[in-house]
Design an enzyme around this catalytic site. Structure first.
Site, PDB file in Angstrom:
ATOM      1  CG  HIS A  73      41.788  28.690 -63.987  1.00 22.86           C
ATOM      2  ND1 HIS A  73      42.898  28.530 -63.190  1.00 22.86           N
ATOM      3  CD2 HIS A  73      40.786  27.962 -63.394  1.00 22.86           C
ATOM      4  CE1 HIS A  73      42.591  27.766 -62.152  1.00 22.86           C
ATOM      5  NE2 HIS A  73      41.321  27.406 -62.265  1.00 22.86           N
ATOM      6  N   GLY A 121      33.458  26.480 -62.013  1.00 21.59           N
ATOM      7  CA  GLY A 121      34.381  26.054 -60.965  1.00 21.59           C
ATOM      8  C   GLY A 121      34.066  26.631 -59.596  1.00 21.59           C
ATOM      9  CG  ASP A 126      37.027  23.068 -60.284  1.00 19.40           C
ATOM     10  OD1 ASP A 126      36.872  22.948 -61.514  1.00 19.40           O
ATOM     11  OD2 ASP A 126      37.562  24.056 -59.757  1.00 19.40           O
ATOM     12  CG  ASP A 146      45.892  32.434 -64.816  1.00 15.49           C
ATOM     13  OD1 ASP A 146      47.111  32.468 -65.086  1.00 15.49           O
ATOM     14  OD2 ASP A 146      45.227  33.438 -64.524  1.00 15.49           O
ATOM     15  CG  HIS A 153      37.561  28.074 -57.744  1.00 11.15           C
ATOM     16  ND1 HIS A 153      37.914  29.267 -58.330  1.00 11.15           N
ATOM     17  CD2 HIS A 153      37.620  27.132 -58.727  1.00 11.15           C
ATOM     18  CE1 HIS A 153      38.179  29.051 -59.606  1.00 11.15           C
ATOM     19  NE2 HIS A 153      38.010  27.757 -59.868  1.00 11.15           N
ATOM     20  CG  ASP A 156      36.513  24.330 -54.761  1.00 12.17           C
ATOM     21  OD1 ASP A 156      36.953  24.711 -53.658  1.00 12.17           O
ATOM     22  OD2 ASP A 156      35.313  24.404 -55.071  1.00 12.17           O
ATOM     23  NE  ARG A 162      45.061  13.927 -51.462  1.00 11.91           N
ATOM     24  CZ  ARG A 162      44.098  13.238 -50.867  1.00 11.91           C
ATOM     25  NH1 ARG A 162      42.831  13.533 -51.143  1.00 11.91           N
ATOM     26  NH2 ARG A 162      44.371  12.278 -50.017  1.00 11.91           N
TER      27      ARG A 162
END
Length: 265
Positions: A73, A121, A126, A146, A153, A156, A162
């Protein structure tokens, strides 16, 4: 270049981006991209076999390069570029991809690195990285988020984390963990193929069960007592647990695995 057509079914892990994307390597024309996350498979490929490190002086072939995704970020881009500068010699022997300005900033800070630039992103970068992880095309993820600010997003990159966890690839989410990731992945291959063995259980008659790890494979080794005249057998860990009975060796193995999952080993 026209905008890439998109088809989305449901969030967070079933969006598909097709056509020619905003991805390119410095000095090369953009390549066609067709990547989809779709429904996650029940078993994802593990990361690629370990390669020789750059500091051994041996050239790393394209087939054994690590495929590393770099994302940060805005508030963490300086941290990412500082990390890349420290490890530029090793990273130059890997295949790198990055999202939007993360790839751009690292490329400016480290001129020797060739980085495939994906979308930013918020524009789906992403998800592009996530799709490659699902397809077994990313070996490690360095993602410095961050946590102090909200992001439009956020869903995302939560889905990306995950997916990386499900795929069981190395992930760095902070400067310290990125340092450890680079240290670990830059090590040379071991000179021996002997597995690392940990005792699980020894029966009263001398039979021994041991947990073995070798070449990214875990197994249970049964060593019968000498009087029995039996031979040593290795059973894949999943198979051993799937056919687990009430034996004390199964109970002892579960305890070892529970300790490891809790961070005690």
């Amino acid at each position: 270049m026209g905008s890439a057509p998109k088809r989305c079914r449901s969030w967070p892990i079933s969006c598909r981006v097709e056509g020619r994307a905003d991805s390119s390597i410095a000095g090369a024309a953009p390549e066609p991209v067709s990547a989809g996350i779709g429904n996650l498979p029940t078993r994802l490929p593990s990361f690629a076999p370990l390669a020789r490190s750059a500091w051994t002086g041996q050239e790393t072939s394209m087939q054994t390069r690590r495929r590393i995704a770099l994302i940060a970020h805005d508030a963490k881009k300086a941290t990412l570029t500082a990390w890349a500068r420290r490890w530029e010699g090793w990273l130059a022997h890997q295949y790198l991809v990055g999202t939007g300005s993360s790839a751009e900033e690292v490329g400016k800070a480290c001129p020797s690195l060739r980085i495939e630039r994906l979308r930013s992103g918020p524009e789906g970068g992403d998800m592009q990285v996530g799709a490659r992880i699902v397809d077994g095309e990313i070996d490690a993820l360095v993602f410095l988020p961050d946590p102090a600010n909200a992001h439009p997003h956020e869903a995302d990159f939560r889905a990306l984390i995950r997916i990386a966890l499900i795929a069981d690839i190395p992930i760095a989410l902070s400067a310290a963990s990125a340092e450890h990731l680079a240290i670990g992945m830059s090590q040379a291959l071991p000179t021996t193929s002997e597995p690392v063995l940990q005792d699980i259980y020894v029966s009263s008659n001398g039979d021994r069960w041991r947990l073995g790890t070798a070449a990214h494979r875990r197994f249970v080794r049964h060593e019968p007592n000498q009087a029995s005249g039996g031979s040593v057998t290795d059973t894949d860990l999943d198979h051993f647990l799937g056919n687990a009975g009430p034996g004390p060796e199964h109970v002892a193995l579960r305890r070892i695995l529970e300790v490891r999952s809790d961070g005690g080993a």
